[in-house]
Scaffold this motif. Structure first.
Motif, PDB file in Angstrom:
ATOM      1  N   UNK A   1      32.870 -36.104  62.692  1.00 60.84           N
ATOM      2  CA  UNK A   1      34.011 -36.044  63.601  1.00 60.84           C
ATOM      3  C   UNK A   1      34.366 -37.437  64.126  1.00 60.84           C
ATOM      4  N   UNK A   2      33.367 -38.248  64.370  1.00 66.18           N
ATOM      5  CA  UNK A   2      33.607 -39.620  64.817  1.00 66.18           C
ATOM      6  C   UNK A   2      34.380 -40.390  63.759  1.00 66.18           C
ATOM      7  N   UNK A   3      33.990 -40.221  62.483  1.00 63.70           N
ATOM      8  CA  UNK A   3      34.668 -40.924  61.392  1.00 63.70           C
ATOM      9  C   UNK A   3      36.130 -40.505  61.308  1.00 63.70           C
ATOM     10  N   UNK A   4      36.403 -39.215  61.416  1.00 60.83           N
ATOM     11  CA  UNK A   4      37.788 -38.732  61.359  1.00 60.83           C
ATOM     12  C   UNK A   4      38.588 -39.282  62.540  1.00 60.83           C
ATOM     13  N   UNK A   5      37.987 -39.221  63.717  1.00 61.74           N
ATOM     14  CA  UNK A   5      38.676 -39.710  64.909  1.00 61.74           C
ATOM     15  C   UNK A   5      38.954 -41.217  64.810  1.00 61.74           C
ATOM     16  N   UNK A   6      38.013 -41.975  64.250  1.00 64.31           N
ATOM     17  CA  UNK A   6      38.174 -43.419  64.064  1.00 64.31           C
ATOM     18  C   UNK A   6      39.392 -43.717  63.212  1.00 64.31           C
ATOM     19  N   UNK A   7      39.579 -42.976  62.103  1.00 62.12           N
ATOM     20  CA  UNK A   7      40.779 -43.146  61.275  1.00 62.12           C
ATOM     21  C   UNK A   7      42.044 -42.925  62.105  1.00 62.12           C
ATOM     22  N   UNK A   8      42.067 -41.824  62.809  1.00 65.46           N
ATOM     23  CA  UNK A   8      43.274 -41.435  63.534  1.00 65.46           C
ATOM     24  C   UNK A   8      43.642 -42.492  64.582  1.00 65.46           C
ATOM     25  N   UNK A   9      42.635 -43.005  65.304  1.00 70.80           N
ATOM     26  CA  UNK A   9      42.931 -44.000  66.331  1.00 70.80           C
ATOM     27  C   UNK A   9      43.377 -45.331  65.734  1.00 70.80           C
ATOM     28  N   UNK A  10      43.052 -45.561  64.468  1.00 73.92           N
ATOM     29  CA  UNK A  10      43.559 -46.744  63.782  1.00 73.92           C
ATOM     30  C   UNK A  10      44.962 -46.500  63.204  1.00 73.92           C
ATOM     31  N   UNK A  11      45.476 -45.262  63.293  1.00 73.28           N
ATOM     32  CA  UNK A  11      46.768 -44.946  62.701  1.00 73.28           C
ATOM     33  C   UNK A  11      46.685 -44.794  61.199  1.00 73.28           C
ATOM     34  N   UNK A  12      45.492 -44.502  60.686  1.00 74.01           N
ATOM     35  CA  UNK A  12      45.268 -44.325  59.254  1.00 74.01           C
ATOM     36  C   UNK A  12      45.165 -42.829  58.958  1.00 74.01           C
ATOM     37  N   UNK A  13      45.967 -42.351  58.026  1.00 80.39           N
ATOM     38  CA  UNK A  13      45.916 -40.936  57.648  1.00 80.39           C
ATOM     39  C   UNK A  13      44.563 -40.669  56.989  1.00 80.39           C
ATOM     40  N   UNK A  14      43.945 -39.550  57.329  1.00 78.80           N
ATOM     41  CA  UNK A  14      42.631 -39.212  56.785  1.00 78.80           C
ATOM     42  C   UNK A  14      42.660 -37.781  56.257  1.00 78.80           C
ATOM     43  N   UNK A  15      42.028 -37.568  55.097  1.00 73.89           N
ATOM     44  CA  UNK A  15      42.061 -36.244  54.463  1.00 73.89           C
ATOM     45  C   UNK A  15      40.643 -35.780  54.106  1.00 73.89           C
ATOM     46  N   UNK A  16      39.844 -35.411  55.112  1.00 74.90           N
ATOM     47  CA  UNK A  16      38.512 -34.889  54.814  1.00 74.90           C
ATOM     48  C   UNK A  16      38.620 -33.619  53.982  1.00 74.90           C
TER      49      UNK A  16
END
Length: 261
Positions: free
Chosen positions: A214-229
């Motif tokens: 969850x930390x990894x997903x949240x880190x992407x989002x706060x960087x404005x990077x789309x993430x697709x787990x």
């Protein structure tokens, strides 16, 4: 997960809004793929990512058709295999048929073609977008130099570049380079590129009462990077998307960035 309307998005050309959190379907096959997409939509994911090469567009389409979520709330991405250069029209027609929709939200070139022209293929995507079969177009696995070639020859940058990404791959220059070109960075394989047991991630996770994933997903989002787990396990699908109840501090973000090498 919070409601879909509360989830953060990023703006693409044509005033298109792309969710920063999506659901990946690579290596998902058969009934497990159909079930996983259904669970993801029920859990609140609104970006679904597939590809011609995945061989599961029909299963993704069936889950979308059966979902109570309106089509206009779902952002659908699929990808063109570069070896289908010259058959772009046939390929997108087939993707639309398999997915059961009239228009894609994003169509990507899956990776740079090993033969033929990068620019010619990009021009064909522009033509197909202008004909209305996809709202936006982009690339996957392209370098900044290859993106520069497309811009120089056509005057048009890809809306998105989907690349392998995660904390251990973090590169500030890469993030800045995409931003300067007006290209949204989208990361795939966020967990495969990360050691989830890393002390930095476990410490941050414990501080927020969440998992390292969850930390990894949240880190992407706060960087404005789309993430697709991606996952085919219902409990994990729900957990991976439950990232809107906490926020990483600037110090925590910097510490995670520091895992890049």
């Amino acid at each position: 997960m919070t409601s879909s309307t509360a989830q953060p998005t990023v703006k693409l050309p044509g005033n298109v809004r792309m969710p920063l959190l999506g659901f990946g379907t690579w290596q998902a096959h058969g009934e497990s793929a159909h079930r996983a997409v259904s669970v993801a939509l029920d859990a609140g994911y609104r970006l679904i990512d597939t590809a011609t090469a995945y061989g599961n567009e029909d299963l993704v389409g069936r889950a979308i058709a059966e979902s109570a979520v309106p089509r206009e709330e779902i952002f659908i991405t699929t990808k063109l295999p570069p070896e289908r250069a010259g058959r772009e029209q046939r390929t997108i027609d087939e993707s639309l048929r398999m997915l059961g929709v009239d228009q894609l939200d994003l169509w990507l070139i899956h990776w740079p073609p090993s033969r033929g022209s990068l620019v010619d293929l990009w021009r064909r995507l522009i033509e197909i977008r202008d004909a209305g079969q996809t709202r936006t177009i982009g690339v996957s696995n392209y370098s900044l130099a290859q993106i520069d070639s497309l811009i120089a020859e056509t005057g048009e940058a890809p809306a998105v570049n989907q690349i392998k990404w995660g904390p251990r791959l973090f590169n500030a220059a890469e993030v800045k380079g995409h931003h300067e070109r007006g290209v949204v960075l989208e990361g795939y394989s966020p967990f495969k590129t990360t050691r989830l047991g890393d002390p930095v991630l476990t410490r941050v996770a414990q501080a927020h009462g969440v998992s390292p994933a969850q930390v990894v997903v949240r880190w992407h989002i706060q960087h404005g990077i789309v993430v697709i787990p991606k996952s085919v396990t219902p409990a994990r699908i729900h957990t991976n998307g439950d990232v809107f109840g906490f926020k990483l501090s600037a110090e925590e973000m910097a510490a995670i960035d520091g895992l890049g090498h």
